[in-house]
Design a protein around this motif. Sequence first.
Motif, PDB file in Angstrom:
ATOM      1  N   GLY A 265      -5.878  12.326  25.870  1.00  0.00           N
ATOM      2  CA  GLY A 265      -4.527  12.598  26.199  1.00  0.00           C
ATOM      3  C   GLY A 265      -4.073  11.246  25.747  1.00  0.00           C
ATOM      4  O   GLY A 265      -2.677  11.401  25.084  1.00  0.00           O
ATOM      5  N   GLY A 266      -4.165   9.934  25.585  1.00  0.00           N
ATOM      6  CA  GLY A 266      -3.623   8.798  25.175  1.00  0.00           C
ATOM      7  C   GLY A 266      -3.648   8.905  23.769  1.00  0.00           C
ATOM      8  O   GLY A 266      -2.679   8.530  22.952  1.00  0.00           O
ATOM      9  N   LEU A 267      -4.572   9.365  23.092  1.00  0.00           N
ATOM     10  CA  LEU A 267      -4.960   9.413  21.528  1.00  0.00           C
ATOM     11  C   LEU A 267      -3.813  10.376  21.064  1.00  0.00           C
ATOM     12  O   LEU A 267      -3.158  10.181  20.112  1.00  0.00           O
ATOM     13  N   LEU A 268      -3.682  11.529  22.009  1.00  0.00           N
ATOM     14  CA  LEU A 268      -2.743  12.650  21.324  1.00  0.00           C
ATOM     15  C   LEU A 268      -1.229  11.914  21.608  1.00  0.00           C
ATOM     16  O   LEU A 268      -0.259  12.348  20.676  1.00  0.00           O
ATOM     17  N   VAL A 269      -1.092  11.249  22.687  1.00  0.00           N
ATOM     18  CA  VAL A 269       0.439  10.836  22.802  1.00  0.00           C
ATOM     19  C   VAL A 269       0.630   9.565  21.647  1.00  0.00           C
ATOM     20  O   VAL A 269       1.726   9.713  21.216  1.00  0.00           O
ATOM     21  N   CYS A 270      -0.444   9.058  21.111  1.00  0.00           N
ATOM     22  CA  CYS A 270      -0.165   8.133  20.206  1.00  0.00           C
ATOM     23  C   CYS A 270       0.087   8.658  18.752  1.00  0.00           C
ATOM     24  O   CYS A 270       0.870   8.269  17.988  1.00  0.00           O
ATOM     25  N   ALA A 271      -0.703   9.732  18.586  1.00  0.00           N
ATOM     26  CA  ALA A 271      -0.608  10.399  17.538  1.00  0.00           C
ATOM     27  C   ALA A 271       0.980  11.158  17.445  1.00  0.00           C
ATOM     28  O   ALA A 271       1.502  11.196  16.381  1.00  0.00           O
TER      29      ALA A 271
ATOM     30  N   ALA B  79       6.265  11.177  15.148  1.00  0.00           N
ATOM     31  CA  ALA B  79       7.864  11.201  15.118  1.00  0.00           C
ATOM     32  C   ALA B  79       8.480   9.882  14.315  1.00  0.00           C
ATOM     33  O   ALA B  79       9.445  10.115  13.724  1.00  0.00           O
ATOM     34  N   VAL B  80       7.739   8.713  14.451  1.00  0.00           N
ATOM     35  CA  VAL B  80       8.304   7.487  13.958  1.00  0.00           C
ATOM     36  C   VAL B  80       8.316   8.138  12.257  1.00  0.00           C
ATOM     37  O   VAL B  80       9.331   7.819  11.426  1.00  0.00           O
ATOM     38  N   LEU B  81       7.043   8.615  11.602  1.00  0.00           N
ATOM     39  CA  LEU B  81       6.931   8.780  10.362  1.00  0.00           C
ATOM     40  C   LEU B  81       8.038   9.765   9.850  1.00  0.00           C
ATOM     41  O   LEU B  81       8.738   9.725   8.798  1.00  0.00           O
ATOM     42  N   GLU B  82       8.429  10.875  10.858  1.00  0.00           N
ATOM     43  CA  GLU B  82       9.322  11.900  10.504  1.00  0.00           C
ATOM     44  C   GLU B  82      10.621  11.195  10.499  1.00  0.00           C
ATOM     45  O   GLU B  82      11.553  11.415   9.549  1.00  0.00           O
TER      46      GLU B  82
ATOM     47  N   ASN C  60      13.227  11.149   7.297  1.00  0.00           N
ATOM     48  CA  ASN C  60      14.624  11.656   7.327  1.00  0.00           C
ATOM     49  C   ASN C  60      15.539  10.631   6.608  1.00  0.00           C
ATOM     50  O   ASN C  60      16.495  10.922   6.120  1.00  0.00           O
ATOM     51  N   GLY C  61      15.439   9.371   7.139  1.00  0.00           N
ATOM     52  CA  GLY C  61      16.120   8.477   6.938  1.00  0.00           C
ATOM     53  C   GLY C  61      16.238   7.891   5.127  1.00  0.00           C
ATOM     54  O   GLY C  61      17.276   7.830   4.675  1.00  0.00           O
TER      55      GLY C  61
END
Length: 81
Positions: free
Chosen positions: A10-16, A21-24, A28-29
Amino acid sequence: MNIPWGKFLGGLLVCAALSWAVLEIRENGAQAVRNSIERQNNEAADSADAKRLDYDACSVSGGLWNFGAGKCQRPARGGPH
């Protein structure tokens, strides 16, 4: 010692998800910056094309292009003195 695999995954999925999200957001920027630069380049090219057409029209009509002023100056009507 027993590893709680459910919490670990679960923690691994949250980190992924956070990483994605950060990369996206960064992508976009970067795309917005590229679009802005391309828009400025297109505007500069359009302006240069317009001035080139003005210069050509001036030359064809017998005028003299004033590069400092960026406009056509007609020859004097009186002729040489």
